[in-house]
Design a protein around this motif. Sequence first.
Motif, PDB file in Angstrom:
ATOM      1  N   ILE A 124       0.849  -1.188   0.000  1.00 37.37           N
ATOM      2  CA  ILE A 124       0.000   0.000   0.000  1.00 37.37           C
ATOM      3  C   ILE A 124       0.883   1.236   0.000  1.00 37.37           C
ATOM      4  N   HIS A 159      -2.660  -0.491  -4.556  1.00 35.48           N
ATOM      5  CA  HIS A 159      -3.406   0.202  -3.512  1.00 35.48           C
ATOM      6  C   HIS A 159      -2.669   1.477  -3.102  1.00 35.48           C
ATOM      7  N   GLN A 178      -3.262   5.176  -0.856  1.00 34.00           N
ATOM      8  CA  GLN A 178      -4.097   5.946   0.055  1.00 34.00           C
ATOM      9  C   GLN A 178      -3.577   7.363   0.134  1.00 34.00           C
ATOM     10  N   ASP A 204      -9.075   6.651  -1.043  1.00 35.59           N
ATOM     11  CA  ASP A 204      -8.463   5.358  -1.323  1.00 35.59           C
ATOM     12  C   ASP A 204      -8.631   5.021  -2.802  1.00 35.59           C
TER      13      ASP A 204
END
Length: 150
Positions: free
Chosen positions: A38, A84, A86, A125
């Motif tokens: 992430i 991913h 964020q 996100d």
Amino acid sequence: MINGGATVDQVAAVGRVIRTAGFEGECAAELAAQGGGIWAVMLDIGPKTFFGGLVGAAGVDAWRRLKVFMVELREAFGAPEGSHLQLYLRPDAVTREEWEASGHRVGPPGFHRSNEHHPEELLVDSLMSDQELKAMVDRYRDTPDSDPIR
């Protein structure tokens, strides 16, 4: 601030994406690793300033600009499609030490209340649906930065 494991080239590329979007500031790789691939980007900026600057007069399609911005950040990291990412928007930034002390864990997208370790934040996100991105932009782009994000 972005993931501490970012390379010099990734830091420069993320900085270019942020500057091209119309924001100024120093880009540094100082966040504790998120784990599991992430990527995290934290901007010291209120949601109204961020959304107002990023989407400007885009009108009903403003959420599409946010989606493109997230793709541009992912590409700046050199991460594959579907990775991913964020994006944390915080009116008051935290230091690396405060971030690590918070034991920050990945939470759901949206508003997160402040606690003793960090200020309130709005989390965007890359896994959010188009409908969720649209709802977030519609809700937060007109929130005064001086007001709580809620």
